[in-house]
Design a protein around this motif. Structure first.
Motif, PDB file in Angstrom:
ATOM      1  N   SER A 119     -12.226  54.114  -0.256  1.00 28.59           N
ATOM      2  CA  SER A 119     -13.613  54.984  -0.229  1.00 28.59           C
ATOM      3  C   SER A 119     -13.495  56.538  -0.254  1.00 28.59           C
ATOM      4  CB  SER A 119     -14.933  54.365   0.652  1.00 28.59           C
ATOM      5  OG  SER A 119     -14.443  54.998   2.015  1.00 28.59           O
ATOM      6  N   ASN A 133      -4.830  60.314   4.439  1.00 23.88           N
ATOM      7  CA  ASN A 133      -6.256  60.305   4.530  1.00 23.88           C
ATOM      8  C   ASN A 133      -7.116  59.579   5.308  1.00 23.88           C
ATOM      9  OD1 ASN A 133      -9.160  61.275   2.969  1.00 23.88           O
ATOM     10  ND2 ASN A 133      -8.663  58.872   2.556  1.00 23.88           N
ATOM     11  N   GLY A 180     -11.678  59.124  10.300  1.00 25.68           N
ATOM     12  CA  GLY A 180     -12.882  59.141  10.568  1.00 25.68           C
ATOM     13  C   GLY A 180     -13.203  59.589  11.897  1.00 25.68           C
ATOM     14  N   GLY A 218      -7.307  67.170   7.630  1.00 24.76           N
ATOM     15  CA  GLY A 218      -7.709  67.807   8.714  1.00 24.76           C
ATOM     16  C   GLY A 218      -9.586  67.717   8.588  1.00 24.76           C
ATOM     17  N   VAL A 247      -6.732  56.171  15.036  1.00 26.07           N
ATOM     18  CA  VAL A 247      -6.791  56.110  13.348  1.00 26.07           C
ATOM     19  C   VAL A 247      -6.521  57.693  12.917  1.00 26.07           C
ATOM     20  CG1 VAL A 247      -9.551  56.772  13.191  1.00 26.07           C
ATOM     21  CG2 VAL A 247      -8.148  55.414  11.340  1.00 26.07           C
ATOM     22  N   ASN A 248      -6.696  58.677  13.231  1.00 23.32           N
ATOM     23  CA  ASN A 248      -6.553  59.820  12.928  1.00 23.32           C
ATOM     24  C   ASN A 248      -5.289  60.550  13.258  1.00 23.32           C
ATOM     25  OD1 ASN A 248      -9.281  60.963  11.464  1.00 23.32           O
ATOM     26  ND2 ASN A 248     -10.115  60.101  13.501  1.00 23.32           N
ATOM     27  N   LEU A 295      -3.413  47.690   4.357  1.00 18.21           N
ATOM     28  CA  LEU A 295      -2.976  48.846   5.654  1.00 18.21           C
ATOM     29  C   LEU A 295      -4.089  48.948   6.539  1.00 18.21           C
ATOM     30  CD1 LEU A 295      -0.945  51.101   6.364  1.00 18.21           C
ATOM     31  CD2 LEU A 295      -2.163  52.654   5.045  1.00 18.21           C
ATOM     32  N   ASP A 296      -3.511  48.825   7.875  1.00 20.29           N
ATOM     33  CA  ASP A 296      -4.394  49.328   8.813  1.00 20.29           C
ATOM     34  C   ASP A 296      -3.503  49.986   9.552  1.00 20.29           C
ATOM     35  OD1 ASP A 296      -5.594  49.539  11.432  1.00 20.29           O
ATOM     36  OD2 ASP A 296      -6.221  47.579  11.714  1.00 20.29           O
ATOM     37  N   ALA A 355      -7.570  54.645   0.694  1.00 23.08           N
ATOM     38  CA  ALA A 355      -8.243  54.877  -0.695  1.00 23.08           C
ATOM     39  C   ALA A 355      -9.423  54.035  -1.053  1.00 23.08           C
ATOM     40  CB  ALA A 355      -6.995  54.408  -1.540  1.00 23.08           C
ATOM     41  N   LYS A 360      -8.768  65.855  15.395  1.00 19.14           N
ATOM     42  CA  LYS A 360      -8.422  66.694  14.355  1.00 19.14           C
ATOM     43  C   LYS A 360      -7.721  67.787  14.575  1.00 19.14           C
ATOM     44  CE  LYS A 360      -9.901  64.048  10.787  1.00 19.14           C
ATOM     45  NZ  LYS A 360      -9.242  63.507  10.067  1.00 19.14           N
ATOM     46  N   VAL A 408     -20.164  55.691   8.875  1.00 19.13           N
ATOM     47  CA  VAL A 408     -19.181  55.010   9.955  1.00 19.13           C
ATOM     48  C   VAL A 408     -19.412  55.738  11.066  1.00 19.13           C
ATOM     49  CG1 VAL A 408     -16.649  54.948  10.473  1.00 19.13           C
ATOM     50  CG2 VAL A 408     -17.474  54.458   8.113  1.00 19.13           C
ATOM     51  N   LEU A 415     -18.719  69.649   5.191  1.00 19.43           N
ATOM     52  CA  LEU A 415     -19.456  68.327   4.778  1.00 19.43           C
ATOM     53  C   LEU A 415     -19.322  67.662   3.617  1.00 19.43           C
ATOM     54  CD1 LEU A 415     -23.047  69.678   6.325  1.00 19.43           C
ATOM     55  CD2 LEU A 415     -21.582  67.965   7.275  1.00 19.43           C
ATOM     56  N   TYR A 464     -13.767  63.766  18.286  1.00 19.55           N
ATOM     57  CA  TYR A 464     -13.358  64.274  16.850  1.00 19.55           C
ATOM     58  C   TYR A 464     -12.740  65.363  16.501  1.00 19.55           C
ATOM     59  CZ  TYR A 464     -13.639  64.047  11.545  1.00 19.55           C
ATOM     60  OH  TYR A 464     -13.290  64.202  10.311  1.00 19.55           O
TER      61      TYR A 464
HETATM   62  P1  NAP Z   1     -14.883  57.412   4.335  1.00 18.89           P
HETATM   63  O1  NAP Z   1     -15.464  57.198   2.920  1.00 18.89           O
HETATM   64  O2  NAP Z   1     -15.539  56.579   5.654  1.00 18.89           O
HETATM   65  O3  NAP Z   1     -13.185  56.821   4.098  1.00 18.89           O
HETATM   66  C1  NAP Z   1     -12.530  56.562   4.989  1.00 18.89           C
HETATM   67  C2  NAP Z   1     -11.265  55.846   4.660  1.00 18.89           C
HETATM   68  O4  NAP Z   1     -10.301  55.606   5.508  1.00 18.89           O
HETATM   69  C3  NAP Z   1     -11.697  54.528   4.167  1.00 18.89           C
HETATM   70  O5  NAP Z   1     -10.893  54.293   2.684  1.00 18.89           O
HETATM   71  C4  NAP Z   1     -10.958  53.355   5.142  1.00 18.89           C
HETATM   72  O6  NAP Z   1     -11.003  52.190   4.481  1.00 18.89           O
HETATM   73  C5  NAP Z   1      -9.913  54.347   5.583  1.00 18.89           C
HETATM   74  N1  NAP Z   1      -9.725  54.005   7.036  1.00 18.89           N
HETATM   75  C6  NAP Z   1     -10.367  53.900   8.076  1.00 18.89           C
HETATM   76  N2  NAP Z   1      -9.666  53.096   9.102  1.00 18.89           N
HETATM   77  C7  NAP Z   1      -8.827  52.832   8.589  1.00 18.89           C
HETATM   78  C8  NAP Z   1      -7.416  52.266   9.133  1.00 18.89           C
HETATM   79  N3  NAP Z   1      -7.317  51.771  10.556  1.00 18.89           N
HETATM   80  N4  NAP Z   1      -6.346  51.846   8.410  1.00 18.89           N
HETATM   81  C9  NAP Z   1      -6.592  52.271   7.001  1.00 18.89           C
HETATM   82  N5  NAP Z   1      -7.416  52.821   6.625  1.00 18.89           N
HETATM   83  C10 NAP Z   1      -8.650  53.154   7.334  1.00 18.89           C
HETATM   84  O7  NAP Z   1     -14.703  58.876   4.610  1.00 18.89           O
HETATM   85  P2  NAP Z   1     -14.093  60.082   3.934  1.00 18.89           P
HETATM   86  O8  NAP Z   1     -14.742  61.198   4.225  1.00 18.89           O
HETATM   87  O9  NAP Z   1     -13.547  59.719   2.544  1.00 18.89           O
HETATM   88  O10 NAP Z   1     -12.922  60.524   5.026  1.00 18.89           O
HETATM   89  C11 NAP Z   1     -11.626  60.513   4.418  1.00 18.89           C
HETATM   90  C12 NAP Z   1     -11.071  61.568   5.348  1.00 18.89           C
HETATM   91  O11 NAP Z   1     -11.223  62.825   5.219  1.00 18.89           O
HETATM   92  C13 NAP Z   1     -10.991  61.088   6.990  1.00 18.89           C
HETATM   93  O12 NAP Z   1      -9.544  61.580   7.500  1.00 18.89           O
HETATM   94  C14 NAP Z   1     -11.939  62.189   7.394  1.00 18.89           C
HETATM   95  O13 NAP Z   1     -11.918  62.381   8.880  1.00 18.89           O
HETATM   96  C15 NAP Z   1     -11.765  63.335   6.662  1.00 18.89           C
HETATM   97  N6  NAP Z   1     -12.807  64.375   6.487  1.00 18.89           N
HETATM   98  C16 NAP Z   1     -13.865  63.754   5.962  1.00 18.89           C
HETATM   99  C17 NAP Z   1     -15.136  64.786   6.048  1.00 18.89           C
HETATM  100  C18 NAP Z   1     -16.505  64.255   5.440  1.00 18.89           C
HETATM  101  O14 NAP Z   1     -17.549  65.102   5.757  1.00 18.89           O
HETATM  102  N7  NAP Z   1     -16.748  63.131   4.618  1.00 18.89           N
HETATM  103  C19 NAP Z   1     -15.170  66.141   6.361  1.00 18.89           C
HETATM  104  C20 NAP Z   1     -13.754  66.155   6.922  1.00 18.89           C
HETATM  105  C21 NAP Z   1     -12.604  65.500   6.816  1.00 18.89           C
HETATM  106  P3  NAP Z   1     -11.059  50.761   5.004  1.00 18.89           P
HETATM  107  O15 NAP Z   1     -12.389  50.887   5.925  1.00 18.89           O
HETATM  108  O16 NAP Z   1     -11.128  49.927   4.016  1.00 18.89           O
HETATM  109  O17 NAP Z   1      -9.738  50.618   6.007  1.00 18.89           O
END
Ligand code: NAP
Length: 244
Positions: free
Chosen positions: A13, A78, A81, A130, A102-103, A54-55, A11, A148, A184, A176, A144
């Motif tokens: 970002s 959620n 990455g 997903g 992580v996923n 939380l990690d 949560a 996923k 990241v 996207l 990835y």
């Molecule tokens: P993001 O802005 O990079 O956010 C990722 C979040 O995951 C951050 O809050 C990060 O927080 C947290 N995170 C990463 N590693 C973690 C860990 N070890 N423990 C706890 N929290 C962790 O990316 P986003 O686009 O919002 O991604 C959110 C989800 O949507 C992900 O599962 C991603 O795979 C999925 N997704 C994204 C896209 C896209 O295009 N953006 C598309 C499809 C799916 P901290 O670094 O503070 O821990």
């Protein structure tokens, strides 16, 4: 009526942050989890939720996180990455393991930890994140894609295993979305990240947050199993209309 609690991992970002904001606006008590506690605390102060470190790659951290939450009705798993875009021929063990941790394991650990409380709520819900990458493999995406696809498999199995329980299970598959995701993925290379969205209009985190909040707000007999959400310009994983 007592306020119901939603837990949002990742949560700090992007999609998680926007989802936490939306759920709070919809009346949920929101518990925020991620590694960057400073960001979570600022958000919690703004929306009235609770910030917890939380990690999801650390089993002890997930256990402490789950123990600190007395009751929960909705889990948005959620955190996740992508790391890198190396080909299968040059697959980097470390990148693959980090993506699985992580996923996949992060989602499993969080779901497993909170499932008893979600069931005890009498009307629980799990939403996993997903991706189009869970449906469509693409060159350079294997690690990835595999992670996923595994999230999709575990979400589907959870849905089957929750037959007869007061638990709904949903998966949101975004295309996207412009968040910190690409920065990241490319290890802080902002220029390379910007290229991903060049000449097209990507989704924003709020688009996905609204979908998650809609899924969560259906009547309890309605289970949205999955939802694929793409920008209009993105017609498949790597086929994107760009006006350059
Ligand atoms: P993001 O802005 O990079 O956010 C990722 C979040 O995951 C951050 O809050 C990060 O927080 C947290 N995170 C990463 N590693 C973690 C860990 N070890 N423990 C706890 N929290 C962790 O990316 P986003 O686009 O919002 O991604 C959110 C989800 O949507 C992900 O599962 C991603 O795979 C999925 N997704 C994204 C896209 C896209 O295009 N953006 C598309 C499809 C799916 P901290 O670094 O503070 O821990």
């Amino acid at each position: 009526m007592t306020q119901r609690t939603a837990v949002v991992t990742g949560a700090s970002s992007g999609i998680g942050e926007a989802t936490a904001r939306q759920l709070a606006a919809d009346g949920w008590n929101v518990v925020l989890g991620a590694r960057r506690l400073d960001r979570l605390e600022a958000l919690a102060a703004e929306i009235g939720g609770t910030a917890l470190a939380l990690d999801v790659t650390d089993p002890a951290s997930v256990e402490a996180f789950c123990d600190a939450i007395p009751a929960v009705s909705l889990l948005v798993a959620n955190a996740g990455g992508a790391f890198g875009t190396t080909s299968v021929a040059e697959a980097d063990d470390d990148e693959w393991l980090r993506m699985f941790d992580v996923n996949v394991m992060g989602t499993v650990r969080t779901v497993r930890g909170l499932l008893p409380k979600l069931i005890a709520s009498g009307d629980g819900q799990v939403v996993t994140l997903g991706s189009i990458a869970a449906l469509e493999p693409y060159p350079g995406g294997a690690g990835y894609n595999a992670a996923k696809h595994a999230v999709k498999a575990l979400t589907r199995v959870l849905r089957l295993e929750m037959k007869g329980q007061p638990i709904r299970v949903s998966e949101i598959d975004p295309g996207l979305v412009e968040t910190e995701f690409s920065v990241v993925r490319f290890e802080g290379d902002q220029e390379r990240a910007d290229k991903v969205y060049e000449g097209m209009t990507p989704l924003v985190a709020q688009d996905i947050a609204e979908a998650i909040a809609w899924v969560a707000s259906r009547p309890s007999h309605v289970n949205i199993d999955s939802m694929l959400i793409m920008p209009r310009a993105q017609v498949s994983a790597q086929v994107v209309h760009r006006e350059l």
